[in-house]
Design a protein around this motif. Structure first.
Motif, PDB file in Angstrom:
ATOM      1  N   ARG A 185      -4.857   0.854 -13.410  1.00 57.04           N
ATOM      2  CA  ARG A 185      -3.813  -0.067 -12.924  1.00 57.04           C
ATOM      3  C   ARG A 185      -4.403  -1.171 -12.053  1.00 57.04           C
ATOM      4  NH1 ARG A 185      -0.455   4.967 -10.606  1.00 57.04           N
ATOM      5  NH2 ARG A 185       0.800   5.522 -12.429  1.00 57.04           N
ATOM      6  N   GLU A 186      -5.716  -1.181 -11.942  1.00 55.21           N
ATOM      7  CA  GLU A 186      -6.431  -2.170 -11.132  1.00 55.21           C
ATOM      8  C   GLU A 186      -5.965  -2.130  -9.683  1.00 55.21           C
ATOM      9  OE1 GLU A 186      -5.948  -5.812 -13.368  1.00 55.21           O
ATOM     10  OE2 GLU A 186      -7.574  -5.212 -14.717  1.00 55.21           O
ATOM     11  N   GLN A 187      -5.785  -0.906  -9.204  1.00 53.72           N
ATOM     12  CA  GLN A 187      -5.410  -0.755  -7.802  1.00 53.72           C
ATOM     13  C   GLN A 187      -6.659  -0.416  -6.991  1.00 53.72           C
ATOM     14  OE1 GLN A 187      -2.788   2.511  -8.770  1.00 53.72           O
ATOM     15  NE2 GLN A 187      -0.993   1.364  -8.038  1.00 53.72           N
ATOM     16  N   GLU A 188      -6.601  -0.737  -5.707  1.00 51.04           N
ATOM     17  CA  GLU A 188      -7.638  -0.221  -4.813  1.00 51.04           C
ATOM     18  C   GLU A 188      -7.298   1.230  -4.525  1.00 51.04           C
ATOM     19  OE1 GLU A 188      -9.147  -2.334  -1.389  1.00 51.04           O
ATOM     20  OE2 GLU A 188      -7.970  -4.080  -2.032  1.00 51.04           O
TER      21      GLU A 188
ATOM     22  N   GLN B  73      -7.172   1.445   7.603  1.00 49.11           N
ATOM     23  CA  GLN B  73      -8.439   0.769   7.303  1.00 49.11           C
ATOM     24  C   GLN B  73      -8.395   0.044   5.959  1.00 49.11           C
ATOM     25  OE1 GLN B  73     -11.795   3.371   7.532  1.00 49.11           O
ATOM     26  NE2 GLN B  73     -11.597   3.680   9.746  1.00 49.11           N
ATOM     27  N   MET B  74      -7.455   0.445   5.122  1.00 50.02           N
ATOM     28  CA  MET B  74      -7.369  -0.158   3.798  1.00 50.02           C
ATOM     29  C   MET B  74      -6.639  -1.493   3.824  1.00 50.02           C
ATOM     30  SD  MET B  74      -8.654   1.295   1.136  1.00 50.02           S
ATOM     31  CE  MET B  74      -7.592   1.098  -0.307  1.00 50.02           C
ATOM     32  N   LEU B  75      -5.911  -1.753   4.944  1.00 47.49           N
ATOM     33  CA  LEU B  75      -5.154  -3.010   5.006  1.00 47.49           C
ATOM     34  C   LEU B  75      -6.132  -4.171   5.110  1.00 47.49           C
ATOM     35  CD1 LEU B  75      -2.300  -1.864   7.387  1.00 47.49           C
ATOM     36  CD2 LEU B  75      -2.111  -2.426   4.966  1.00 47.49           C
ATOM     37  N   PRO B  76      -5.837  -5.272   4.448  1.00 46.77           N
ATOM     38  CA  PRO B  76      -6.764  -6.396   4.464  1.00 46.77           C
ATOM     39  C   PRO B  76      -6.865  -7.023   5.867  1.00 46.77           C
ATOM     40  CG  PRO B  76      -4.820  -6.894   3.110  1.00 46.77           C
ATOM     41  CD  PRO B  76      -4.641  -5.510   3.650  1.00 46.77           C
TER      42      PRO B  76
ATOM     43  N   GLU C 153       6.852   3.600  -7.376  1.00 50.87           N
ATOM     44  CA  GLU C 153       6.349   2.891  -6.196  1.00 50.87           C
ATOM     45  C   GLU C 153       4.834   3.026  -6.054  1.00 50.87           C
ATOM     46  OE1 GLU C 153       8.649   5.269  -6.385  1.00 50.87           O
ATOM     47  OE2 GLU C 153       8.884   6.367  -4.495  1.00 50.87           O
ATOM     48  N   VAL C 154       4.289   4.152  -6.566  1.00 51.10           N
ATOM     49  CA  VAL C 154       2.831   4.319  -6.537  1.00 51.10           C
ATOM     50  C   VAL C 154       2.212   3.373  -7.569  1.00 51.10           C
ATOM     51  CG1 VAL C 154       0.904   5.921  -6.874  1.00 51.10           C
ATOM     52  CG2 VAL C 154       2.991   6.707  -5.742  1.00 51.10           C
ATOM     53  N   GLY C 155       2.838   3.335  -8.755  1.00 52.48           N
ATOM     54  CA  GLY C 155       2.324   2.477  -9.821  1.00 52.48           C
ATOM     55  C   GLY C 155       2.353   0.997  -9.438  1.00 52.48           C
ATOM     56  N   ALA C 156       3.321   0.611  -8.601  1.00 49.67           N
ATOM     57  CA  ALA C 156       3.518  -0.801  -8.283  1.00 49.67           C
ATOM     58  C   ALA C 156       2.651  -1.278  -7.118  1.00 49.67           C
ATOM     59  CB  ALA C 156       4.996  -1.055  -7.964  1.00 49.67           C
ATOM     60  N   ALA C 157       2.083  -0.338  -6.368  1.00 48.84           N
ATOM     61  CA  ALA C 157       1.348  -0.735  -5.158  1.00 48.84           C
ATOM     62  C   ALA C 157       0.005  -1.377  -5.508  1.00 48.84           C
ATOM     63  CB  ALA C 157       1.132   0.478  -4.265  1.00 48.84           C
ATOM     64  N   ALA C 158      -0.464  -2.193  -4.589  1.00 46.83           N
ATOM     65  CA  ALA C 158      -1.783  -2.809  -4.772  1.00 46.83           C
ATOM     66  C   ALA C 158      -2.886  -1.842  -4.352  1.00 46.83           C
ATOM     67  CB  ALA C 158      -1.877  -4.095  -3.960  1.00 46.83           C
ATOM     68  N   ARG C 159      -2.544  -1.001  -3.374  1.00 44.53           N
ATOM     69  CA  ARG C 159      -3.531  -0.041  -2.866  1.00 44.53           C
ATOM     70  C   ARG C 159      -2.901   1.349  -2.817  1.00 44.53           C
ATOM     71  NH1 ARG C 159      -3.183  -4.351   0.151  1.00 44.53           N
ATOM     72  NH2 ARG C 159      -4.935  -5.785   0.125  1.00 44.53           N
ATOM     73  N   VAL C 160      -3.709   2.348  -3.171  1.00 40.01           N
ATOM     74  CA  VAL C 160      -3.243   3.739  -3.088  1.00 40.01           C
ATOM     75  C   VAL C 160      -4.222   4.513  -2.211  1.00 40.01           C
ATOM     76  CG1 VAL C 160      -2.748   5.859  -4.368  1.00 40.01           C
ATOM     77  CG2 VAL C 160      -2.211   3.629  -5.373  1.00 40.01           C
ATOM     78  N   VAL C 161      -3.697   5.197  -1.217  1.00 40.60           N
ATOM     79  CA  VAL C 161      -4.548   6.033  -0.369  1.00 40.60           C
ATOM     80  C   VAL C 161      -4.044   7.468  -0.460  1.00 40.60           C
ATOM     81  CG1 VAL C 161      -5.413   6.472   1.946  1.00 40.60           C
ATOM     82  CG2 VAL C 161      -4.929   4.129   1.227  1.00 40.60           C
TER      83      VAL C 161
ATOM     84  N   MET D  86       0.838  -1.196   0.000  1.00 42.23           N
ATOM     85  CA  MET D  86       0.000   0.000   0.000  1.00 42.23           C
ATOM     86  C   MET D  86       0.883   1.261   0.000  1.00 42.23           C
ATOM     87  SD  MET D  86      -3.011   1.104   2.608  1.00 42.23           S
ATOM     88  CE  MET D  86      -2.055   1.444   4.069  1.00 42.23           C
ATOM     89  N   VAL D  87       0.473   2.192  -0.824  1.00 46.16           N
ATOM     90  CA  VAL D  87       1.177   3.472  -0.842  1.00 46.16           C
ATOM     91  C   VAL D  87       0.238   4.553  -0.327  1.00 46.16           C
ATOM     92  CG1 VAL D  87       2.059   5.287  -2.341  1.00 46.16           C
ATOM     93  CG2 VAL D  87       2.802   2.940  -2.681  1.00 46.16           C
ATOM     94  N   VAL D  88       0.737   5.346   0.613  1.00 51.82           N
ATOM     95  CA  VAL D  88      -0.057   6.471   1.113  1.00 51.82           C
ATOM     96  C   VAL D  88       0.558   7.755   0.582  1.00 51.82           C
ATOM     97  CG1 VAL D  88      -0.929   7.673   3.148  1.00 51.82           C
ATOM     98  CG2 VAL D  88      -0.616   5.185   3.214  1.00 51.82           C
TER      99      VAL D  88
END
Lengths: 98, 744
Positions: free
Chosen positions: A61-64, A95-98, A26-34, A1-3
């Motif tokens: 990018r199919e990120q959350e 809160q975004m963490l699984p 690093e933003v492009g590679a993350a699964a989640r962006v907040v 996750m990238v914040v």
């Protein structure tokens, strides 16, 4: 996750900063962006548009994607423009963490 | 005199002669050999003077002998094999003890015992050293050396009387040698000092009480513009200062008595002083720090001389002045968009700061040279310059001067202007006369360079008739000024042009007049941000789209400039078309949203507050639809205000949008106020007016006309913003006219 933490003002002048931040590897590679709006002091409609551009980029990018609840002015503008309905808003990035 | 009796009459003669001889010289080697020669042959066959140096070594020697060869040989030996100060040589012993020594009869073994090496021993034995007397040379309580007399072969051995005479001679010789040594030290010190002063980079002069320069180094000569120091030291008092026009930092002329040196003589304790000197002959300018120190006579405690040290800080000072001038000029140039007024201020700054007069000319659209600013430090000469401009304005085909710089774009220095050159330049005798009256000595013309690098004008800086003389050193600063002015002029021209276009465009985007709504009052107010230099994004519109229906719109297109202007036009006309085609308020906004989404570049967005008004049976029905916009206020007759309508989605960002319609009725005495966020955000971030501030202002509505209310709100927004709106504001208000509107 990238914040991505935003502070100061998000408007016409600062919008390009967020746009370039979104293109970092690093933003492009993350699964989640907040986008953390908690320290944001002001946002205008250009700033809102930038958040939606960021959201669209994440979806490509199919990120959350989520934003944290911002201060009063930010929340007020999100509600006047009814754009809050189109965003996932969390109280904190954790809160975004699984 | 007791000594006299002991030394006898020939001794007396010797002492008298010694007194006479020793008084004649202050040169140490001369004095030493004179002493030595006094004793030979009357008192000795050989006389040696050995002097002790400060480091204790016994190195200086003078020898006199009847046998010249012996004298030379011994002197040579002494140089090669100096006497060991701690050894047994009688001279060393006497120097150590300070007491005279008599060696009446010397055996060869004794000679060997103190010989400084075998060569010395051989010399002494060969020449048959026989009897010796050695006396200390003393002065000021110190032993300087030893005076030795010797008799060779069968000479009479020395006795106590000889030793007494020798001691007396040595006492006098000691004083003479001491004096000679002191003098030589002093001379050495002076020579060293002079060598230091002569070679110092700082200019140094020494003046006496009369003001005469008694010493000057080459740096001082260079500084004062003369070929050699002797020119200064040979000059009459005051002549040196006459070469300079001396000014203080503010440019006030200083008299010689203001200078630190003269003030020291006057009993003051002057601080180092910063002065600006202009060499009268050449007009060269120098910035000097002058430090003066007194030379005090130790006996009389009076100041006999003053030493002046001149530190040349011209380069530093000029750089400092140039920086401060450029900073000030840049501030002036950036201060206003009215470049004519700005350039006039620059001209006033340049003269006197960097020139005696300054003129600024620009090339007009018709390719003529137009003077936009001129200033001279002397008002009479300013009038002359103005007259010259009226009667002999430079023409673009002039071969030299402004026209040439405009053509070439290159800075020019016309240094040291000669009368002949003026005659060549002048168009007629009258012109020449005026130019001569102006008394210009040097001129710099630099281009005012615009963005395209072409010269759009020139700045002329000139010196004269004051002693100031512009030189190559001033060129750099002038060129910088030209560049800086170029940016300002270009910016102002673009600004003026853009303001004009923006103004025209703005008018085209807003309705020229508002339609009448029977029984109602409608007022609008629009105020653009800043000095109307860009088309704003706010708009308003009122349209009668059906028999008893009207559309009132206030909106805000995001962004500024031509693109926002295009979107503003799109928004207005789309809403008009949608209204005429009979759509509901929410459908009108949906139409606009789709139009924005179809814009080729994308990303255009817009907030709208749309209110439809329908008149029916004396009642006023409102329908409010909002799209990302602040809700309008409904102001009650008592000034209480509440929001009308529910939030709707900002247009152009995302699909789908949700727009709610809120129906309401506008009663007599109530006012509908539509506004853009330029009102509520005025004064942000420190002191935004806000929704609450706006509602407070609405409390004044009952005492104001409808137009008065809008103006009151605009004034409050401007005040909040510190007198200068940072965002546009648009206001639209509607109320029912009750009978005649006298009470409102």
């Amino acid at each position: 996750m990238v914040v991505v933490r935003l502070d100061g003002e998000l408007d016409l002048a600062s919008a390009p900063l967020l746009e370039s931040e979104m293109e970092r590897p690093e933003v492009g590679a993350a699964a989640r962006v907040v986008l953390d709006l908690r320290e944001l002091q002001f946002i205008d409609s250009t700033g809102l548009r930038t958040i939606f551009t960021a959201q669209a980029r994440s979806r490509e990018r199919e990120q959350e994607f989520a934003v944290t609840r911002g201060p009063e002015q930010v929340q007020r503008l999100l509600s006047i423009t009814r754009l809050a309905e189109h965003l996932r808003i969390v109280d904190s990035p954790e809160q975004m963490l699984p | 005199m007791s000594v006299g009796r002991e030394v006898g009459s020939s001794g007396m003669d010797l002492l008298v002669e010694a007194g006479a001889v020793l008084a004649t010289s202050l040169d140490l080697p001369t004095t030493m050999s004179q002493v030595a020669r006094l004793t030979v042959p009357r008192l000795a066959d050989l006389c040696v003077i050995d002097l002790q140096a400060q480091d204790g070594s016994i190195t200086e020697v003078a020898v006199a002998a009847g046998d010249q060869q012996l004298a030379r040989d011994l002197e040579s030996l002494r140089r090669r094999f100096p006497i060991d100060p701690g050894g047994e040589h009688p001279a060393a012993r006497v120097i150590r003890s300070g007491a005279p020594l008599l060696l009446a009869e010397m055996s060869s073994s004794l000679l060997r015992s103190f010989a400084q090496g075998s060569e010395h021993a051989r010399l002494m034995i060969e020449h048959d050293y026989h009897s010796a007397a050695v006396a200390p040379l003393q002065a000021r309580g110190r032993t300087l050396g030893a005076l030795s007399v010797l008799r060779l072969a069968d000479g009479m051995p020395y006795g106590e009387a000889d030793l007494a005479l020798l001691s007396e001679l040595a006492r006098r010789a000691g004083l003479a040698i001491d004096n000679a040594r002191l003098f030589s030290d002093l001379r050495g010190a002076e020579q060293r000092l002079e060598a230091v002063l002569v070679n110092l980079a700082e200019a140094i002069t020494m003046e006496d009480e009369s003001g005469r320069t008694v010493f000057a180094n080459q740096a001082a000569a260079d500084l004062l513009g003369v070929s050699a120091p002797e020119v200064l030291t040979g000059a009459e008092p005051g002549a040196t200062s006459g070469r300079f026009l001396t000014l203080d930092e503010e440019g006030t002329e200083l008299a010689p008595q203001d200078m630190p040196g003269r003030r020291l003589f006057a009993g003051e304790h002057p601080e180092p002083m910063l002065v600006r000197g202009i060499v009268r002959a050449t007009g060269e300018e120098r910035w000097l720090v002058v430090r003066s120190s007194p030379v005090v006579d130790s006996a009389t405690k009076r100041i006999t001389h003053v030493v002046n040290v001149f530190e040349n800080i011209t380069v530093v000072k000029r750089a400092e002045l140039a920086e401060s001038f450029m900073a000030e000029a840049s501030r002036v140039l950036a201060s206003s968009m009215d470049y004519t007024a700005t350039l006039a201020r620059v001209a006033r700054l340049a003269a006197p700061q960097i020139a005696d007069w300054c003129a600024i000319d620009v090339l007009t659209d018709d390719d003529e040279i137009e003077r936009v600013a001129v200033h001279h430090t002397d008002p009479d000469k300013l009038a002359l310059l103005e007259r010259l401009d009226r009667e002999y304005r430079p023409r673009t085909d002039d071969p030299v001067g402004i026209a040439e710089v405009l053509r070439s774009g290159k800075p020019r220095l016309y240094a040291d202007i000669k009368p002949d050159a003026l005659a060549d330049y002048a168009r007629d005798d009258r012109h020449l006369e005026l130019l001569r009256e102006l008394g210009t000595t040097a001129v710099i013309v630099v281009p005012i360079v615009g963005a395209t690098r072409a010269a759009i004008g020139t700045i002329t800086l000139a010196s004269g008739p004051t002693p100031r003389r512009l030189t190559r050193a001033d060129l750099g600063l002038a060129v910088r000024l030209g560049r800086r002015a170029g940016t300002a002029v270009e910016r102002a021209r673009i600004y003026t042009e853009r303001s004009r276009i923006a103004h025209i465009l703005q008018r085209s985007l807003l309705p020229e007049s508002l339609p009448e709504i029977p029984g109602m009052q409608v007022r609008a107010l629009y105020s653009a941000a800043g000095e109307l230099n860009e088309v704003g994004g706010d708009f308003y519109d009122v349209l009668d789209y059906d028999a008893d229906r009207w559309m009132l719109v206030v909106g805000d297109v995001v962004g500024k400039g031509p693109r926002a202007a295009g979107v503003t036009a799109l928004a207005r006309h789309t809403l008009r078309a949608a209204a005429i085609s009979g759509r509901s308020p929410s459908a009108m906004l949906e139409t606009l949203h789709q139009a924005l989404r179809r814009q080729p570049r994308g990303g255009d967005l817009c907030t709208v507050c749309l209110v439809t008004v329908r008149l029916s049976a004396g009642r006023t029905h409102l329908n409010v639809a909002l799209a990302g916009h602040e809700p309008p206020l409904l102001i009650e007759p008592d000034g209480e205000a509440r929001q009308l309508g529910r939030p709707g989605t900002l247009l152009g960002v995302i699909d789908p949008i949700k727009i709610a319609e809120t129906a309401a009725e506008l009663h007599a005495g109530q006012t509908l106020l539509m506004f853009t966020d330029g009102v509520t955000e005025a004064g942000r971030p420190d002191d935004a007016l806000g929704s609450n501030g706006l509602r407070e202002l609405c409390r004044e509505a009952p005492s104001l006309s409808l137009q008065g209310l809008l103006e009151r709100i605009e004034r409050a927004a401007v005040e909040r913003s510190g007198g200068y709106l940072h965002d546009d504001i648009a206001l639209l208000a509607l109320c029912v006219s009750v009978q005649p509107t006298a009470e409102r």
